[in-house]
Write an enzyme that holds these catalytic residues in place. Structure first.
Site, PDB file in Angstrom:
ATOM      1  N   LYS A   1       0.782  -1.199  -0.102  1.00 11.48           N
ATOM      2  CA  LYS A   1       0.082   0.163   0.149  1.00 11.48           C
ATOM      3  C   LYS A   1       1.007   1.225   0.089  1.00 11.48           C
ATOM      4  O   LYS A   1       2.010   1.239   0.266  1.00 11.48           O
ATOM      5  CB  LYS A   1      -0.898   0.253   1.396  1.00 11.48           C
ATOM      6  CG  LYS A   1      -0.166  -0.127   2.721  1.00 11.48           C
ATOM      7  CD  LYS A   1      -0.917  -0.777   3.775  1.00 11.48           C
ATOM      8  CE  LYS A   1       0.004  -0.689   4.943  1.00 11.48           C
ATOM      9  NZ  LYS A   1      -0.733  -1.635   5.954  1.00 11.48           N
TER      10      LYS A   1
ATOM     11  N   ARG B   1     -10.240  -1.216  14.893  1.00  8.38           N
ATOM     12  CA  ARG B   1     -10.295  -0.344  13.739  1.00  8.38           C
ATOM     13  C   ARG B   1     -11.108  -0.810  12.693  1.00  8.38           C
ATOM     14  O   ARG B   1     -12.131  -0.175  12.531  1.00  8.38           O
ATOM     15  CB  ARG B   1      -8.586  -0.502  12.901  1.00  8.38           C
ATOM     16  CG  ARG B   1      -8.529   0.402  11.929  1.00  8.38           C
ATOM     17  CD  ARG B   1      -7.047   0.322  11.145  1.00  8.38           C
ATOM     18  NE  ARG B   1      -6.657  -0.665  10.647  1.00  8.38           N
ATOM     19  CZ  ARG B   1      -5.426  -1.035  10.038  1.00  8.38           C
ATOM     20  NH1 ARG B   1      -4.542   0.152  10.210  1.00  8.38           N
ATOM     21  NH2 ARG B   1      -5.167  -2.133   9.327  1.00  8.38           N
TER      22      ARG B   1
ATOM     23  N   TYR C   1      16.503  30.760   5.342  1.00  6.21           N
ATOM     24  CA  TYR C   1      15.653  31.430   5.511  1.00  6.21           C
ATOM     25  C   TYR C   1      15.424  31.851   7.144  1.00  6.21           C
ATOM     26  O   TYR C   1      15.696  30.956   8.051  1.00  6.21           O
ATOM     27  CB  TYR C   1      14.044  30.798   5.409  1.00  6.21           C
ATOM     28  CG  TYR C   1      13.902  30.870   3.872  1.00  6.21           C
ATOM     29  CD1 TYR C   1      13.516  32.076   3.051  1.00  6.21           C
ATOM     30  CD2 TYR C   1      13.455  29.681   3.235  1.00  6.21           C
ATOM     31  CE1 TYR C   1      13.380  31.849   1.905  1.00  6.21           C
ATOM     32  CE2 TYR C   1      13.278  29.298   1.921  1.00  6.21           C
ATOM     33  CZ  TYR C   1      13.069  30.527   1.065  1.00  6.21           C
ATOM     34  OH  TYR C   1      12.696  30.635  -0.100  1.00  6.21           O
TER      35      TYR C   1
ATOM     36  N   MET D   1      12.023  24.554   0.059  1.00  3.08           N
ATOM     37  CA  MET D   1      11.186  23.437  -0.611  1.00  3.08           C
ATOM     38  C   MET D   1      12.082  22.522  -1.509  1.00  3.08           C
ATOM     39  O   MET D   1      11.439  21.425  -1.693  1.00  3.08           O
ATOM     40  CB  MET D   1      10.091  24.397  -1.345  1.00  3.08           C
ATOM     41  CG  MET D   1       9.096  23.596  -1.769  1.00  3.08           C
ATOM     42  SD  MET D   1       7.918  24.366  -2.738  1.00  3.08           S
ATOM     43  CE  MET D   1       6.705  25.029  -1.405  1.00  3.08           C
TER      44      MET D   1
HETATM   45  C1  LIG Z   1      -0.158  -2.403   6.832  1.00  2.00           C
HETATM   46  C2  LIG Z   1      -0.787  -3.701   7.104  1.00  2.00           C
HETATM   47  C3  LIG Z   1       0.357  -4.602   7.494  1.00  2.00           C
HETATM   48  C4  LIG Z   1       1.464  -4.552   7.232  1.00  2.00           C
HETATM   49  O1  LIG Z   1       2.167  -3.940   8.459  1.00  2.00           O
HETATM   50  P1  LIG Z   1       3.699  -3.961   8.778  1.00  2.00           P
HETATM   51  O2  LIG Z   1       3.600  -3.393  10.105  1.00  2.00           O
HETATM   52  O3  LIG Z   1       4.346  -3.036   7.853  1.00  2.00           O
HETATM   53  O4  LIG Z   1       4.152  -5.141   8.700  1.00  2.00           O
HETATM   54  C5  LIG Z   1      -0.420  -6.007   7.587  1.00  2.00           C
HETATM   55  N1  LIG Z   1      -1.897  -6.025   7.387  1.00  2.00           N
HETATM   56  C6  LIG Z   1      -2.732  -5.145   7.442  1.00  2.00           C
HETATM   57  C7  LIG Z   1      -4.158  -5.366   7.671  1.00  2.00           C
HETATM   58  C8  LIG Z   1      -2.257  -3.832   7.252  1.00  2.00           C
HETATM   59  O5  LIG Z   1      -3.041  -2.972   7.050  1.00  2.00           O
END
Ligand SMILES: *Cc1c(COP(=O)(O)O)cnc(C)c1O
Length: 393
Positions: free
Chosen positions: A44, A144, A268, A316
């Protein structure tokens, strides 16, 4: 490639370097470590900043069974790049997206009865014939998403009334597994295991999966049928005996050199003033690329294998470095993350200075920085920086 840009000789003032060979070695190391259970690699957020498509391709080459992404859009980018392996979408689904999940053979997370109902409605409206692969997410302590164990019975009964809902997986997510001493993690795993005992009878072929990086590394009892390590696969898992190596570097070339007298304010707001005559080099990377402004007057960079301090506010697009009486030349390579000679600049160090975690630092680097992919002898550039251009070799 876009006509206009392809004709411009593009010098790379700053870039991300990703070592795909090492990434594949990381995956092999994890596979050995979990005794050849199935691997699902979460990619992701642009593969934790490493670049979605090249990382996905490397993961597939390394033989992973699953890729996981957060949303439909990420999954569609993978399918558009001809990545055919199983893809689990971890995040939310919306009723008007269901047809895309079906058409592109994406595994859907079902975390409530309502979501299962959307899928059934969409399926009926579309007149679909192939079964839909679903992974049921169970809540065990992350708070969650996920169906509570005590209300999961109704969901599973609903699923079983619709044979085209094919339970491919059942999973949960660990809240505190990055702490190797976490007793809460042990409780979460036990909760899931006792739930699994019954559920396995009902869905003997389903893949039961729990372990993120912490679960994979510290809690072998969480390996089950498949593991889902993200940070660990990318080499960001701080342990005394690292299983995997970081594969990500940020580099730039010095763009300017000057000698500055004592008492001169730099950048700056003049928050840094020279205490003696010194040599200052300018590096063409800044917070517009994702190199955090919070590192002003705190961060260090590597030049000729040596650490030097960033002085003054990070701009920047540029930042200034004090090299004292040492020599450096315009065009010399600067390492902002990664290794140079025997010296290392880790993301963990930057994260610590910014009061955050390495994953956040990683995903903040953006598409203005081109990516250079190394894979043994092969190298190739990806320029998302200039919208409309694609990769070249
Ligand atoms: C992001 C995520 C992972 C991976 O998490 P890490 O801590 O980077 O290994 C695994 N399972 C779910 C559901 C996630 O959202």
């Amino acid at each position: 490639m876009n006509e206009l840009y392809s004709s411009v000789p593009y010098e790379h003032p700053a870039w991300i370097e990703v070592d795909l060979k090492k990434f594949k070695e990381n995956i092999a190391a994890i596979r050995d470590y979990v005794n050849h259970k199935k691997l699902c690699i979460p990619i992701k957020a642009n593969a934790y900043g490493h670049g979605l498509i090249p990382i996905a391709k490397a993961a597939v080459e390394a033989g992973v069974e699953y890729l996981a992404v957060s949303c439909l859009q990420e999954a569609l980018l993978l399918r558009r790049a001809n990545i055919h392996c199983a893809i689990l979408v971890l995040g939310p689904i919306y009723p008007n997206q269901i047809e895309y999940f079906l058409k592109h053979n994406l595994d859907i997370t079902i975390s409530s009865l309502a979501k299962a109902q959307y899928v059934v409605n969409a399926f009926n409206a579309l007149n679909y014939s192939t079964p839909i692969k679903i992974h049921v997410e169970i809540e065990t302590g992350m708070q969650r998403t996920g169906v509570r164990i005590d209300s999961s019975q109704a969901l599973f009964d609903f699923i079983d009334q619709h044979p085209f809902l094919y339970v491919t997986g059942v999973y949960t997510h660990l809240a505190t597994a990055d702490d190797r001493h976490s007793t809460f993690t042990i409780r979460q795993i036990q909760l899931f295991l006792s739930f699994m005992e019954q559920a396995k009878k009902r869905y003997p072929r389903a893949i039961f999966h729990v372990a993120n990086s912490g679960g994979t590394y510290y809690f072998p009892q969480a390996h089950l049928d498949m593991v889902r390590p993200g940070k660990l696969a990318f080499g960001y898992y701080v342990t005394e005996h690292p299983l995997t190596q970081p594969i990500f570097s940020i580099k730039a070339r010095i763009s300017y050199f000057k000698v500055v007298e004592k008492g001169m304010g730099i950048s700056y707001l003049h928050q840094f003033v020279t205490s003696k005559k010194t040599r200052i080099v300018t590096v063409p990377i800044g917070y517009g690329d994702g190199y955090r402004r919070a590192l002003s007057n705190k961060g260090e960079v590597l030049i000729n294998g040596k650490r030097y301090p960033i002085v003054g506010i990070i701009c920047m697009d540029q930042l200034m470095v004090d090299i004292g009486d040492d020599s450096a030349y315009v065009g010399d390579e600067v390492v902002l993350v990664g290794q140079q000679g025997n010296e290392k600049m880790t993301l963990e160090e930057l994260a610590e200075l910014c009061g955050t975690v390495s994953s956040e630092i990683l995903v903040n680097f953006n598409e203005r920085l081109p990516h250079l992919y190394l894979d043994g002898e092969n190298t190739h550039w990806e320029f998302n920086i200039l919208k409309g251009t694609t990769s070249n070799s």
